[in-house]
Scaffold this motif. Structure first.
Motif, PDB file in Angstrom:
ATOM      1  N   THR A   1       0.851  -1.303  -0.087  1.00 55.33           N
ATOM      2  CA  THR A   1       0.101  -0.175  -0.061  1.00 55.33           C
ATOM      3  C   THR A   1       0.730   1.239  -0.205  1.00 55.33           C
ATOM      4  OG1 THR A   1      -1.664  -1.173   1.341  1.00 55.33           O
ATOM      5  CG2 THR A   1      -1.899   1.087   1.250  1.00 55.33           C
ATOM      6  N   THR A   2       1.993   1.333   0.855  1.00 58.01           N
ATOM      7  CA  THR A   2       3.018   2.436   0.946  1.00 58.01           C
ATOM      8  C   THR A   2       3.530   2.533  -0.634  1.00 58.01           C
ATOM      9  OG1 THR A   2       3.102   1.984   3.027  1.00 58.01           O
ATOM     10  CG2 THR A   2       4.778   3.545   2.307  1.00 58.01           C
ATOM     11  N   SER A   3       3.897   1.594  -1.217  1.00 59.75           N
ATOM     12  CA  SER A   3       4.417   1.480  -2.472  1.00 59.75           C
ATOM     13  C   SER A   3       3.657   2.226  -3.588  1.00 59.75           C
ATOM     14  CB  SER A   3       5.000   0.109  -2.770  1.00 59.75           C
ATOM     15  OG  SER A   3       5.978  -0.602  -2.036  1.00 59.75           O
ATOM     16  N   ILE A   4       2.413   1.865  -3.427  1.00 61.10           N
ATOM     17  CA  ILE A   4       1.254   2.281  -4.348  1.00 61.10           C
ATOM     18  C   ILE A   4       1.371   3.902  -4.123  1.00 61.10           C
ATOM     19  CG2 ILE A   4      -1.087   2.746  -4.776  1.00 61.10           C
ATOM     20  CD1 ILE A   4      -0.889   0.353  -5.853  1.00 61.10           C
TER      21      ILE A   4
ATOM     22  N   ASP B   1       9.573  -7.483   0.840  1.00 56.60           N
ATOM     23  CA  ASP B   1      10.246  -6.969   1.660  1.00 56.60           C
ATOM     24  C   ASP B   1      11.953  -7.559   1.748  1.00 56.60           C
ATOM     25  OD1 ASP B   1      11.621  -6.331   4.099  1.00 56.60           O
ATOM     26  OD2 ASP B   1      10.039  -7.074   5.384  1.00 56.60           O
ATOM     27  N   SER B   2      12.818  -6.597   1.400  1.00 58.81           N
ATOM     28  CA  SER B   2      14.406  -6.777   1.263  1.00 58.81           C
ATOM     29  C   SER B   2      14.795  -7.653   2.515  1.00 58.81           C
ATOM     30  CB  SER B   2      15.257  -5.865   0.997  1.00 58.81           C
ATOM     31  OG  SER B   2      15.143  -5.035   1.936  1.00 58.81           O
ATOM     32  N   MET B   3      14.188  -7.330   3.734  1.00 59.09           N
ATOM     33  CA  MET B   3      14.733  -8.303   5.019  1.00 59.09           C
ATOM     34  C   MET B   3      14.702  -9.402   5.268  1.00 59.09           C
ATOM     35  SD  MET B   3      15.593  -5.259   6.950  1.00 59.09           S
ATOM     36  CE  MET B   3      15.474  -5.551   8.711  1.00 59.09           C
TER      37      MET B   3
ATOM     38  N   GLY C   1       8.072  -6.780 -13.219  1.00 59.99           N
ATOM     39  CA  GLY C   1       9.061  -6.208 -12.134  1.00 59.99           C
ATOM     40  C   GLY C   1       8.963  -6.305 -10.886  1.00 59.99           C
ATOM     41  N   VAL C   2       9.715  -5.935 -10.107  1.00 54.39           N
ATOM     42  CA  VAL C   2       9.802  -6.020  -8.735  1.00 54.39           C
ATOM     43  C   VAL C   2      10.027  -4.789  -7.811  1.00 54.39           C
ATOM     44  CG1 VAL C   2      11.029  -7.002  -6.789  1.00 54.39           C
ATOM     45  CG2 VAL C   2      10.633  -8.469  -8.789  1.00 54.39           C
ATOM     46  N   ILE C   3       9.638  -4.345  -6.899  1.00 54.73           N
ATOM     47  CA  ILE C   3       9.638  -3.421  -6.016  1.00 54.73           C
ATOM     48  C   ILE C   3      10.304  -4.004  -4.654  1.00 54.73           C
ATOM     49  CG2 ILE C   3       8.763  -1.333  -4.694  1.00 54.73           C
ATOM     50  CD1 ILE C   3       6.540  -1.086  -6.856  1.00 54.73           C
ATOM     51  N   LEU C   4      11.506  -3.429  -4.271  1.00 57.37           N
ATOM     52  CA  LEU C   4      12.116  -4.027  -3.083  1.00 57.37           C
ATOM     53  C   LEU C   4      12.012  -3.085  -1.956  1.00 57.37           C
ATOM     54  CD1 LEU C   4      13.426  -6.603  -2.723  1.00 57.37           C
ATOM     55  CD2 LEU C   4      15.889  -5.559  -3.256  1.00 57.37           C
ATOM     56  N   THR C   5      11.254  -3.378  -1.051  1.00 52.84           N
ATOM     57  CA  THR C   5      10.946  -2.421   0.059  1.00 52.84           C
ATOM     58  C   THR C   5      12.096  -2.751   1.117  1.00 52.84           C
ATOM     59  OG1 THR C   5       9.309  -3.858   1.118  1.00 52.84           O
ATOM     60  CG2 THR C   5       8.680  -2.330  -0.739  1.00 52.84           C
TER      61      THR C   5
ATOM     62  N   PHE D   1      11.989  -0.853  -8.627  1.00 49.28           N
ATOM     63  CA  PHE D   1      12.340   0.393  -7.640  1.00 49.28           C
ATOM     64  C   PHE D   1      12.808  -0.072  -6.408  1.00 49.28           C
ATOM     65  CE2 PHE D   1       8.862   1.842 -10.533  1.00 49.28           C
ATOM     66  CZ  PHE D   1       9.337   3.142 -11.014  1.00 49.28           C
ATOM     67  N   LEU D   2      13.547   0.741  -5.532  1.00 44.83           N
ATOM     68  CA  LEU D   2      13.835   0.441  -4.134  1.00 44.83           C
ATOM     69  C   LEU D   2      13.085   1.213  -3.141  1.00 44.83           C
ATOM     70  CD1 LEU D   2      17.763   0.422  -4.322  1.00 44.83           C
ATOM     71  CD2 LEU D   2      16.140  -1.768  -4.327  1.00 44.83           C
ATOM     72  N   GLY D   3      12.370   0.626  -2.243  1.00 46.31           N
ATOM     73  CA  GLY D   3      12.010   1.611  -1.348  1.00 46.31           C
ATOM     74  C   GLY D   3      12.797   1.890  -0.125  1.00 46.31           C
ATOM     75  N   ILE D   4      13.181   3.355   0.057  1.00 42.95           N
ATOM     76  CA  ILE D   4      14.465   3.471   1.064  1.00 42.95           C
ATOM     77  C   ILE D   4      13.960   4.410   2.258  1.00 42.95           C
ATOM     78  CG2 ILE D   4      16.056   3.821  -1.096  1.00 42.95           C
ATOM     79  CD1 ILE D   4      15.615   6.758  -1.115  1.00 42.95           C
ATOM     80  N   GLY D   5      12.512   4.115   2.419  1.00 45.49           N
ATOM     81  CA  GLY D   5      12.067   4.846   3.592  1.00 45.49           C
ATOM     82  C   GLY D   5      10.561   4.755   3.756  1.00 45.49           C
ATOM     83  N   GLU D   6      10.066   5.203   4.763  1.00 42.61           N
ATOM     84  CA  GLU D   6       8.523   5.226   4.926  1.00 42.61           C
ATOM     85  C   GLU D   6       7.765   6.199   4.304  1.00 42.61           C
ATOM     86  OE1 GLU D   6       7.743   4.697   9.274  1.00 42.61           O
ATOM     87  OE2 GLU D   6       8.881   2.898   9.543  1.00 42.61           O
ATOM     88  N   LYS D   7       8.442   7.351   4.164  1.00 39.94           N
ATOM     89  CA  LYS D   7       7.939   8.649   3.204  1.00 39.94           C
ATOM     90  C   LYS D   7       7.385   8.319   2.031  1.00 39.94           C
ATOM     91  CE  LYS D   7       9.821  11.431   6.876  1.00 39.94           C
ATOM     92  NZ  LYS D   7      11.011  12.547   6.790  1.00 39.94           N
ATOM     93  N   THR D   8       6.246   8.993   1.661  1.00 45.29           N
ATOM     94  CA  THR D   8       5.988   8.861   0.234  1.00 45.29           C
ATOM     95  C   THR D   8       6.888   9.320  -0.723  1.00 45.29           C
ATOM     96  OG1 THR D   8       4.656  10.661   0.346  1.00 45.29           O
ATOM     97  CG2 THR D   8       3.524   8.854   0.768  1.00 45.29           C
ATOM     98  N   ASP D   9       7.984   9.888  -0.348  1.00 42.48           N
ATOM     99  CA  ASP D   9       8.988  10.258  -1.632  1.00 42.48           C
ATOM    100  C   ASP D   9      10.283   9.339  -1.452  1.00 42.48           C
ATOM    101  OD1 ASP D   9       9.955  10.900   0.982  1.00 42.48           O
ATOM    102  OD2 ASP D   9      10.756  12.932   0.169  1.00 42.48           O
TER     103      ASP D   9
END
Length: 453
Positions: free
Chosen positions: A114-117, A222-224, A244-248, A272-280
């Motif tokens: 949801t955050t990735s969306i 989740d990369s963890m 494709g994959v989004i790695l959070t 894409f890489l998710g590099i934090g919790e914020k939407t940017d």
């Protein structure tokens, strides 16, 4: 991400640079170290075996053995093989279709779908200038629907209301109809997650996929979870035609095994890489840049792009003009700099992209986190405009008033004022062109003003 692996590779690189030539024996010894480093990073064993075999074949050839700088030649081979392992180049979203382009997101519960969306929506609006509609099909978790609706409002894209009593496929079709009649460029579809891969879940996402025919089907993982992330991606890929994959959660993953395993195991690119919790906090995945980071070479291109996106040009020009006129570096300038750095992901994130700063970025990240930046900004905000411009006027009674206004202790104010003085000295040295002298003075350690204490 990759901090442990980067440290290992940096040590290997330093040792190799000290050798005039490489023999078959010390290449084999180095490859054993590389193998251990990759396994400790939780890279999947089959991926490690293939990678080491490819590096060995090239390293034992003339490319290294006859090189005048064999250590550099070996690291260059490792870099090239890392790039190939992760996919050669960035695979951007392919939205080249008649609008609306449907982007469907799938994954396990808690992976960050949801955050990735929301992050994707923000990126599409701000960077691609798209009109975006989103829909949540997680009828089993009303909280997930509420979360996406709230994030959509916060980011600035539209949300299609979800009826939890309706079949998700019917809702997906209705949202697609709304996206078509509303002239939206992109429809983002958030599917339901489960705690584990199951037949019912796969059947549902398969029916949704058939109903909306997405141009992009992205798997969020989740990369963890390390190499398990690659195995889960493979299971989804067997049921869905992933693109494709989004790695959070890569900001919390020091190993990076998932990033190095997914492409090889699934054949699908990390987009894409998710590099934090914020939407940017969403970053395009560039294999060549990531390989450079792993080997301690930095990532100057990403750093430049981050600065271009985040820095207020007018503010930067005003500060430069101020320095030219010899007006110094006051507390308002310090606050502005802290806020700019925060917008760019924090000081640790920036230094992680600078060549040779791998270990230092960890130290900075530990000593100057977002919470501390917020506290320091609060202290400066508690001052009068005159105190910010002339910190020397701040005496004991003023410190007590400032501390009380910020909800801090007087020692916190003292610490900030000390950091500001150190930053002033550093700015003077930079103005005189003393960067090399300054770094020698710190012995490669933390510059003054950047430490937490």
């Amino acid at each position: 991400m990759f901090s442990n692996l980067s440290d290992r590779f940096e040590a290997i690189g330093k040792r190799l640079r000290g050798k005039g030539r490489l023999t078959e024996d010390n290449i084999q010894e180095t490859l054993r170290e590389v193998r251990m480093a990759l396994l400790e990073a939780d890279v999947a064993l089959p991926v490690v075996k293939d990678f080491i075999a490819d590096v060995r074949e090239r390293a034992l050839g003339a490319e290294v053995m006859k090189s005048l700088t064999p250590g550099q030649a070996f690291i260059k081979i490792v870099h090239a093989e890392l790039v190939q392992l992760m996919g050669e180049q960035n695979d951007a979203l392919d939205l080249s279709t008649r609008p609306p382009a449907v982007v469907m997101v799938a994954g396990l519960q808690g992976s960050g779908k949801t955050t990735s969306i929301a992050k994707l929506g923000r990126r599409l609006i701000e960077q691609d200038k798209k009109k975006v509609l989103a829909v949540s099909l997680d009828v089993y978790r009303p909280a997930a629907i509420d979360q996406l609706q709230r994030l959509a409002s916060e980011v600035g894209f539209d949300f299609y209301p979800t009826d939890t009593t309706q079949d998700p496929v019917a809702t997906a079709k209705a949202a697609l109809g709304q996206a078509t009649t509303g002239y939206y460029d992109v429809l983002l579809v958030d599917t339901a997650g489960r705690l584990h891969v199951d037949e019912e879940m796969m059947s549902e996402v398969g029916r949704i996929h058939a109903a909306v025919q997405p141009v992009e089907t992205l798997f969020v993982v989740d990369s963890m979870t390390g190499q398990d992330a690659a195995n889960t991606a493979q299971a989804f890929n067997a049921a869905l035609p992933l693109t494709g994959v989004i790695l959070t959660k890569t900001d919390g993953d020091a190993r990076g095994g998932a990033a190095l395993s997914i492409r090889q195991i699934t054949g699908k690119p990390i987009k894409f890489l998710g590099i934090g919790e914020k939407t940017d906090a969403l970053e395009a995945f560039h294999p060549d840049r990531v390989a450079s980071r792993i080997l301690g070479m930095g990532d100057v291109l990403s750093l430049v792009e981050e600065v271009e996106r985040s820095v207020d040009r007018g503010q930067a020009e005003r500060m430069a003009d101020k320095f030219k006129k010899g007006q110094g570096f006051d507390l308002e300038d310090l606050r502005d700099q802290m806020q700019q750095i925060k917008r760019m992901g924090g000081l640790g994130s920036l230094m992680d992209k600078m060549p040779g700063m791998g270990q230092m970025s960890q130290q900075v990240g530990n000593q100057l986190d977002d919470g501390q930046v917020r506290r320091q900004v609060a202290i400066i905000d508690s001052m009068t405009p005159d105190e910010r411009r002339r910190p020397d006027v701040i005496n004991g009674s003023r410190k007590r008033r400032i501390a009380a206004g910020a909800g801090m202790q007087v020692q916190d104010v003292n610490r900030l004022l000390k950091q500001h003085k150190q930053m002033q000295k550093m700015m003077k040295q930079l103005k005189k062109g003393g960067m090399k002298k300054m770094m020698r003075q710190f012995g490669g350690g933390m510059p003054p003003g950047l430490g937490g204490r």
